[in-house]
Design a protein around this motif. Structure first.
Motif, PDB file in Angstrom:
ATOM      1  N   SER A 188       0.796  -1.182   0.160  1.00 51.41           N
ATOM      2  CA  SER A 188      -0.005  -0.007   0.007  1.00 51.41           C
ATOM      3  C   SER A 188       0.799   1.173  -0.070  1.00 51.41           C
ATOM      4  O   SER A 188       0.456   2.194  -0.612  1.00 51.41           O
ATOM      5  N   THR A 243       0.054   4.570  -2.147  1.00 52.86           N
ATOM      6  CA  THR A 243      -0.424   5.701  -1.473  1.00 52.86           C
ATOM      7  C   THR A 243       0.544   6.891  -2.076  1.00 52.86           C
ATOM      8  O   THR A 243      -0.003   7.867  -2.356  1.00 52.86           O
ATOM      9  N   GLY A 272      -0.782   9.863  -4.365  1.00 50.98           N
ATOM     10  CA  GLY A 272      -0.992  10.993  -3.521  1.00 50.98           C
ATOM     11  C   GLY A 272      -0.147  12.295  -4.330  1.00 50.98           C
ATOM     12  O   GLY A 272      -0.426  13.348  -4.406  1.00 50.98           O
ATOM     13  N   MET A 301      -4.485   2.627   1.762  1.00 49.57           N
ATOM     14  CA  MET A 301      -4.083   3.505   0.761  1.00 49.57           C
ATOM     15  C   MET A 301      -4.854   4.859   0.978  1.00 49.57           C
ATOM     16  O   MET A 301      -4.400   5.942   0.771  1.00 49.57           O
ATOM     17  N   PHE A 302      -6.003   4.650   0.952  1.00 50.04           N
ATOM     18  CA  PHE A 302      -6.828   5.914   0.911  1.00 50.04           C
ATOM     19  C   PHE A 302      -7.144   6.705   2.475  1.00 50.04           C
ATOM     20  O   PHE A 302      -7.463   7.694   2.358  1.00 50.04           O
ATOM     21  N   ASN A 358      -4.571   6.770   4.353  1.00 46.87           N
ATOM     22  CA  ASN A 358      -3.182   7.756   4.204  1.00 46.87           C
ATOM     23  C   ASN A 358      -2.989   8.575   3.273  1.00 46.87           C
ATOM     24  O   ASN A 358      -1.947   9.238   3.117  1.00 46.87           O
ATOM     25  N   LEU A 359      -3.857   8.456   2.216  1.00 47.45           N
ATOM     26  CA  LEU A 359      -3.666   9.258   1.150  1.00 47.45           C
ATOM     27  C   LEU A 359      -3.636  10.889   1.195  1.00 47.45           C
ATOM     28  O   LEU A 359      -2.660  11.352   0.609  1.00 47.45           O
ATOM     29  N   SER A 414       3.520   6.463   5.153  1.00 49.95           N
ATOM     30  CA  SER A 414       2.448   5.669   4.762  1.00 49.95           C
ATOM     31  C   SER A 414       2.601   4.024   5.087  1.00 49.95           C
ATOM     32  O   SER A 414       1.838   3.425   5.706  1.00 49.95           O
TER      33      SER A 414
END
Length: 744
Positions: free
Chosen positions: A542, A546, A550, A610-611, A613-614, A666
């Motif tokens: 991930s 990320t 990002g 992923m999303f 910590n985006l 991340s």
């Protein structure tokens, strides 16, 4: 030059043809639907012979799923544009083909898939198809991506995004990801509050049910003020959030002032303390406090030995949660406030002293007002972290309930009630967004610029004596107490049974991470190895995703202008304002049924990491882009480089610090998070934090703390790496710089 060099004159439609081929291959060479208990890529040889692994063409023509012709028709329509000249007319054909295919596939999928998302006209067109609906697989995913990209190419050909195909595809692609994995699950979960569930499991639309759930005595009751045992869970959460945000902001500000304005020798110890909440799971502080103040803790045992006071559970409840959250989140406030204190230009304070203001008046009228943006940000972060915190309330909360734990028990408890979980999510989200809006309204029209292109002496004003005494009297004891709490949490894994047998032992580490020599070599005999390897693997997958997405979003926000950019940015940063518990509930409700059926898989955990910590990658990239002059990009474009070449050879090399920071942060946050993934783990995909929570629930604090120690060591190595590779950001002041010569 409206048409970007991405489309060379020799092959103006090369990218269009490439994505058209990709979409057609997805229909022909890959399984269209997800295959249970198997990797769909391994079933490629069977796409023409098996109904389960059949490709899109076979599913449409042979296996009774005619709605799939819509996507193929959209691709073929876009194929007409591939032989046209790159004009606005070609763009119209591409948009028509891509939109037709997307709406056809998505409309039919959602109409016959998940309950509560049915459209009568689509059912009438295709009959009773719900029994034939499965989760989408590799073929469907790649075909949908191809249709999105072709639609984006059409928008570029119509003159949007300055005709740049890459920028158009990046905007459409990132927007699709944000819509699918942030907006859709959040809205889907929140919409469940408007449905009433019958005894037979069916649900019906009932808007009034939401208000009945939200306004219940259990949520907003005030019986604690009139002799009752407890108040509503919403008031508990709001009260705790305000208390935690206030205490962390005050302590973080005092620690920042001590590090930057009082004595530089405290800077390194404070930096170490500031990294602790990042490299440790959020409930480690709670465990350390239990060893100190719990029923078998050192304090209770000391009181019993000295005064005969019988140990009780006095620490469990709102007070224990508040103390634990204050310990856990104060270092985050310190990091925010330290940057703000560093950014105050000394020339402003010098100007006040030149006008005969004494140090105390200068601090109160100049320095303190310039800290307002940091104070507001620190309060916001502390409030949201408190509301999203799941670990500390579950560990030391006792009978004190907050929204995050109530949502958890509404989903996994004996009385499964997703309507109540969604209603609680509405309250939690409303609190977070309300504080976010208040912060923006208070600071939005004020100017706090302190660093300009003018010369500066670089000599910061020392703290007034009265302020320095307050700083030392508060921050130093707090630092010492923080060290004690973490030392107790560390020591708990090395004793036999805390409170009864303090014999030093490594048995907890052996039980969790034991390695034995078996008949066929090394055997990972410890009970924690499986969760550790799974956590490391999913975090490693991930983290680069990320950072990549990002930084791409940051690039689009910083270097391009397009319609809907504000909504695009809001969606990208929404995961910061949405508590992790709400996001976890959203994923379990949105991706539990077709067409996107991910529950129980490792992929849904990766996507949640992923999303969640985006915003880290977006903020790191945005800050880095603000330091890069746009003339660098423009010079590259003037030399006839494409946007892809400019991004690869000019921009990315200058973004290495931001890239490394986003990658490592991340990775670390994925390993230590708990609230967002507590709903998504399974026996096959157990994570480190959920393993520790399970051990705490069983009262096995030794193994839990031993595991925390291992995680602290691993995360310390990761943060040491980021400090080595990225270094410390400075404002460009030179030590010993001479003060500017004043004009007389």
């Amino acid at each position: 030059m409206n048409q970007n060099i991405t489309d060379s004159s020799a092959h103006p439609n090369r990218a269009i043809v490439a994505w058209l081929v990709i979409g057609l291959l997805a229909y022909l060479a890959l399984p269209w639907y997800a295959i249970q208990d198997s990797n769909g890529l391994l079933q490629i040889p069977n796409v023409f012979s098996s109904s389960e692994a059949g490709n899109g063409l076979m599913q449409a023509s042979t296996h009774g799923r005619p709605w799939l012709w819509l996507g193929l028709g959209g691709l073929l329509l876009a194929g007409i544009a591939a032989v046209m000249l790159p004009t606005r007319k070609q763009g119209a054909v591409l948009i028509a083909g891509g939109t037709f295919g997307l709406l056809g596939l998505l409309g039919s999928a959602f109409s016959i898939g998940a309950k509560g998302w049915s459209f009568a006209w689509m059912n009438a067109s295709f009959g009773e198809l719900a029994s034939n609906q499965f989760g989408i697989g590799w073929g469907a995913v790649i075909a949908l991506v191809a249709l999105v990209v072709l639609t984006a190419f059409g928008a570029a050909r119509r003159g949007y995004f300055k005709g740049d195909l890459f920028i158009a595809a990046a905007v459409f692609g990132c927007a699709a990801l944000l819509a699918l994995f942030i907006m859709f699950p959040v809205l889907k979960a929140l919409s469940a509050a408007f449905f009433a569930q019958a005894d037979d499991g069916t649900s019906s639309f009932a808007p009034t049910s939401m208000w009945a759930r939200i306004a219940s005595e259990r949520n907003f009751g005030l019986s604690c003020f009139v002799g009752g045992q407890r108040c509503g869970v919403a008031w508990n959460t709001l009260f705790l959030g305000i208390m935690t945000a206030t205490s962390t902001t005050i302590l973080g500000t005092l620690m920042a002032l001590m590090a930057e304005r009082a004595n530089k020798r405290y800077t390194k110890p404070l930096n170490i303390l500031a990294m602790l909440p990042i490299i440790t799971p959020p409930f480690v502080v709670g465990l350390g406090l239990i060893l100190l103040f719990g029923r078998a803790g050192v304090v209770n045992q000391g009181l019993e030995w000295a005064f005969g006071i019988e140990p009780t559970r006095w620490f469990y409840g709102w007070f224990g949660v508040w103390v634990a959250q204050t310990f856990a989140f104060t270092p985050i406030a310190f990091m925010i406030m330290r940057g703000v204190v560093q950014g105050i230009a000394p020339s402003l304070e010098e100007a006040a002293q030149t006008l005969r203001a004494d140090p105390h008046r200068t601090f109160m009228t100049v320095t303190l007002p310039l800290l307002k943006p940091g104070l507001a940000n620190a309060f916001l972060v502390g409030f949201i972290e408190s509301m999203a915190d799941f670990g500390n309330p579950i560990v030391v909360g006792g009978q004190f309930s907050v929204l995050s734990t109530e949502i958890f028990f509404a989903i996994v408890g004996a009385q499964y009630d997703q309507g109540r979980a969604a209603s609680l999510a509405w309250i939690l989200t409303g609190f977070a967004l309300a504080v976010f809006a208040i912060q923006r309204s208070l600071l939005g029209k004020q100017n706090f610029t302190t660093v300009s292109g003018k010369g500066d002496s670089g000599i910061a004003m020392p703290l007034p004596p009265s302020v320095k005494r307050i700083v030392y009297a508060t921050a130093l004891p707090w630092m010492a107490f923080t060290v004690i709490v973490y030392l107790f949490a560390f020591a708990g894994g090395f004793v036999q049974t805390w409170g009864r047998d303090y014999t030093l032992t490594l048995s907890h580490f052996k039980n969790a991470f034991g390695i034995e020599m078996g008949e066929f070599g090394l055997v990972w005999a410890g009970t924690a190895w499986n969760s550790l390897w799974t956590t490391l693997k999913l975090a490693a997958i991930s983290a680069p995703l990320t950072a990549t997405v990002g930084l791409m979003i940051a690039y689009l926000l910083a270097r391009t202008e397009f319609k809907g950019q504000s909504a695009f940015e809001f969606s990208a940063l929404l995961a910061f304002a949405i508590p992790g518990t709400v996001l976890g509930v959203s994923y379990i409700l949105a991706f539990n049924v077709p067409p996107i059926e991910l529950t129980g898989t490792a992929l849904v955990i990766v996507l949640c990491f992923m999303f969640r910590n985006l915003p880290v990658g977006v903020r790191a990239g945005t800050a880095a882009f603000k330091q890069l002059d746009k003339s660098l990009d423009e010079a590259s474009m003037m030399l006839r480089a494409s946007s892809v070449q400019t991004l690869r050879h000019v921009v990315l090399p200058l973004l290495k610090p931001a890239l490394v920071a986003a990658l490592v942060y991340s990775f670390v946050r994925a390993i230590t998070t708990v609230s967002a993934v507590i709903f998504l783990v399974t026996a096959e995909n157990e994570l480190a934090t959920t393993y520790i929570i399970g051990r705490v629930g069983n009262g096995d604090y030794g193994i839990a703390l031993a595991y925390c120690t291992v995680l602290i060591i691993l995360m310390s190595c990761a943060t040491a790496l980021i400090q080595f590779l990225v270094g410390e950001r400075k404002l460009g002041r030179r030590k010993g710089a001479a003060a500017p010569i004043s004009a007389h």
